[in-house]
Design an enzyme around this catalytic site. Structure first.
Site: not given
Ligand code: NAD
Length: 498
Positions: A151, A175, A178-179, A228, A283, A384
């Site tokens: 998101f 994909k 969804e937020r 994450s 991140c 985090e």
């Molecule tokens: P998230 O992991 O909740 O979601 C990321 C994506 O995965 C979304 O599209 C979501 O729909 C999908 N998803 C969620 N749960 C899932 C599951 N159980 N199975 C399969 N797909 C699933 O992350 P978020 O809250 O949207 O974003 C924040 C996180 O992203 C933080 O941990 C941040 O550090 C990380 N981030 C990392 C980087 C990097 O380059 N390392 C960059 C940006 C964000």
């Protein structure tokens, strides 16, 4: 206001979802439910994957020059639409408008890199590796690839993946989170307007169900993921088990080390932006300041606290705001829970963001928080938080600071502030992190370098964008070629050196 219903994007246009499941999309500044995003079911996934599979080979067969020209036009359209795109980002994410414009620009820099694809995809050629035999290598697109994004960067992170994947000749299924799915949907429209073939850039909206369907679909050749760490690990393992190539970037806990000789004014200015910009939902946000020496910490903390108290928390559309709201009420509650835990564990809460007046406004606002005397055992240090909370850890020596960074399970970004070239060089060499800043708090590699962390911050060996992006989204083929005049003699042994 009745929330409007969003769609998927496939075959070159928006298309209604088959699934009746939806999730609410909020405007975090008002707290209002502004849209409903469809959560794909199996029929939606089938529709989108089939469209992408039908489009992939023709797009891959267009010349690299031709694909670059489409991307060039796409970039122009994104620039012409920068303000409305930034508004879509702010309205669903909550980051301030200038920050949204900045994220778009960083994403478009990857498009700018990718328009060099005719050069970037060039292979190698060796004339006459043996008598009358030439050898050459080439890179070819994979076919259908999936991009799953978080998101916190609804434009930049999709563009990290889309630009190289499309330039290399793949059909992409994005994909998004969804937020905040509206900006990604608009990017797909602009790509179609730029001349991208229908089915080449698709948006499949959904949750874990949609992602898991992509991870196991045999038509999907590769998965690029950012999110994450627990989900990154799941995506990495599942996609790999299903025979796909995968890059999966995860969470972070970025440390900024302050040596006693650092310029304290510079440190304060850097920390305030890097820890609280975008409400800490980056991140690469700095969430830990490791301060060497009690005198350094005593000089730093009161002045930093003053700046944290003075943060202007308000509407993302207001040019005077430093920081907008958090993305959802649930996320704000989670961040509050960490602040509670920090107090419970005995850290000193110098500034309490829960007491900021903005918290009483509608929307998901929280002020900046600052903890001092945090230790490595505390939950606020280990986890985090992904919010406007900075933890100060006091150590006695530079070696102790380095050991702390290296012992953390995350290894995304790290920074050191010092006036000593030798100390900085030694730190950069020994620190176990993917991206290092020297007197630079957020060391994000530009588009022509690659972005990625170490340890539990990234799974897979290819980073995002730069040449790693080109390598990730292509297969290497090496051809050995001979045009003999007559029949070649049979050979039963490995060729000997002559
Ligand atoms: P998230 O992991 O909740 O979601 C990321 C994506 O995965 C979304 O599209 C979501 O729909 C999908 N998803 C969620 N749960 C899932 C599951 N159980 N199975 C399969 N797909 C699933 O992350 P978020 O809250 O949207 O974003 C924040 C996180 O992203 C933080 O941990 C941040 O550090 C990380 N981030 C990392 C980087 C990097 O380059 N390392 C960059 C940006 C964000």
């Amino acid at each position: 206001m009745t929330p409007h219903l969003l769609t998927h994007f496939a075959g070159g246009s928006r298309c209604a979802a088959h699934s009746g499941r939806v999730a609410p999309v909020f405007n975090p500044a008002s707290g209002q439910h502004v849209a409903s995003v469809p959560l794909a079911d199996a029929a939606d996934v089938e529709h989108v994957v089939a469209d992408a599979a039908a489009a992939a080979s023709a797009w891959g067969a267009r010349s690299a020059l031709d694909r670059a020209r489409v991307l060039f036009k796409f970039r122009e359209l994104c620039l012409a639409n920068a303000e409305p795109l930034a508004a879509l980002i702010s309205d669903e994410h909550g980051k301030v408008r200038t920050d949204a414009l900045g994220e778009l620009q960083r994403g478009l820099e990857v498009v700018e890199f990718a328009v060099g694809i005719p050069h970037l995809m060039k292979g190698e050629f060796s004339d006459g590796v043996s008598r009358g035999i030439d050898m050459y290598s080439l890179r070819q697109p994979l076919g259908v690839v999936a991009a799953v994004t978080p998101f916190n960067f609804p434009a930049m992170v999709p563009l990290w993946m889309l630009a190289p994947a499309l330039a290399c000749g793949n059909a992409v299924i994005l994909k998004p989170s969804e937020r905040d799915p509206s900006c990604p949907l608009r990017l797909a429209e602009l790509f179609a307007e730029a001349g991208g073939s229908p089915g080449v850039f698709n948006v499949l909206n959904g949750d874990a169900h949609a992602v898991n369907a992509l991870l196991t679909d045999p038509r999907v050749q590769a998965v690029s993921f950012v999110g994450s760490t627990p989900v990154a690990r799941h995506v990495y393992e599942t996609a790999a088990r299903n025979g796909k190539r995968v890059q999966a970037m995860g969470g972070a806990k970025n440390h900024l080390v302050v040596l006693p000789d650092a310029d304290i004014d510079q440190v304060i200015e850097s920390l305030i932006g890097a820890a609280y910009g975008s409400a800490g939902e980056r991140c690469m946000a700095i969430s830990v300041a490791v301060v060497v020496g009690a005198a350094t910490a005593d000089a730093l903390v009161p002045r930093l606290a003053e700046r944290v108290r003075a943060l202007r928390v308000g509407s993302p559309a207001d040019a005077a705001s430093d920081m907008g709201p958090l993305v959802t009420a649930a996320h704000r509650n989670r961040v509050r829970g960490f602040i509670d835990a920090g107090e419970r564990d005995g850290a000193q809460l110098v500034v309490d963001g829960r007491a900021h007046p903005a918290v009483n406004a509608p929307g998901f606002f929280l002020g900046g928080s600052l903890f001092d005397h945090v230790t490595a055992e505390m939950e606020i240090y280990r986890e985090e938080i992904f919010g406007p909370v900075l933890c100060v850890v006091r150590v006695a020596t530079a070696d102790e600071a380095l050991a702390l960074c290296n012992a953390h399970r995350y290894g995304n970004g790290v920074a050191i502030f010092t006036r000593s070239g030798g100390a900085a060089r030694d730190f950069a060499h020994r620190v176990q992190c993917g991206m290092v800043g020297i007197n630079v708090p957020i060391p994000v590699p530009l588009a022509f370098y690659s972005f990625g962390g170490w340890k539990e911050s990234a799974f897979g060996d290819q980073n995002q964008h730069g040449m790693d992006g080109v390598r990730f989204f292509t297969r290497l083929k090496t051809v050995t070629s001979r045009w003999p005049a007559g029949a070649a003699q049979a050979s039963f042994t490995m060729p000997l050196l002559k």
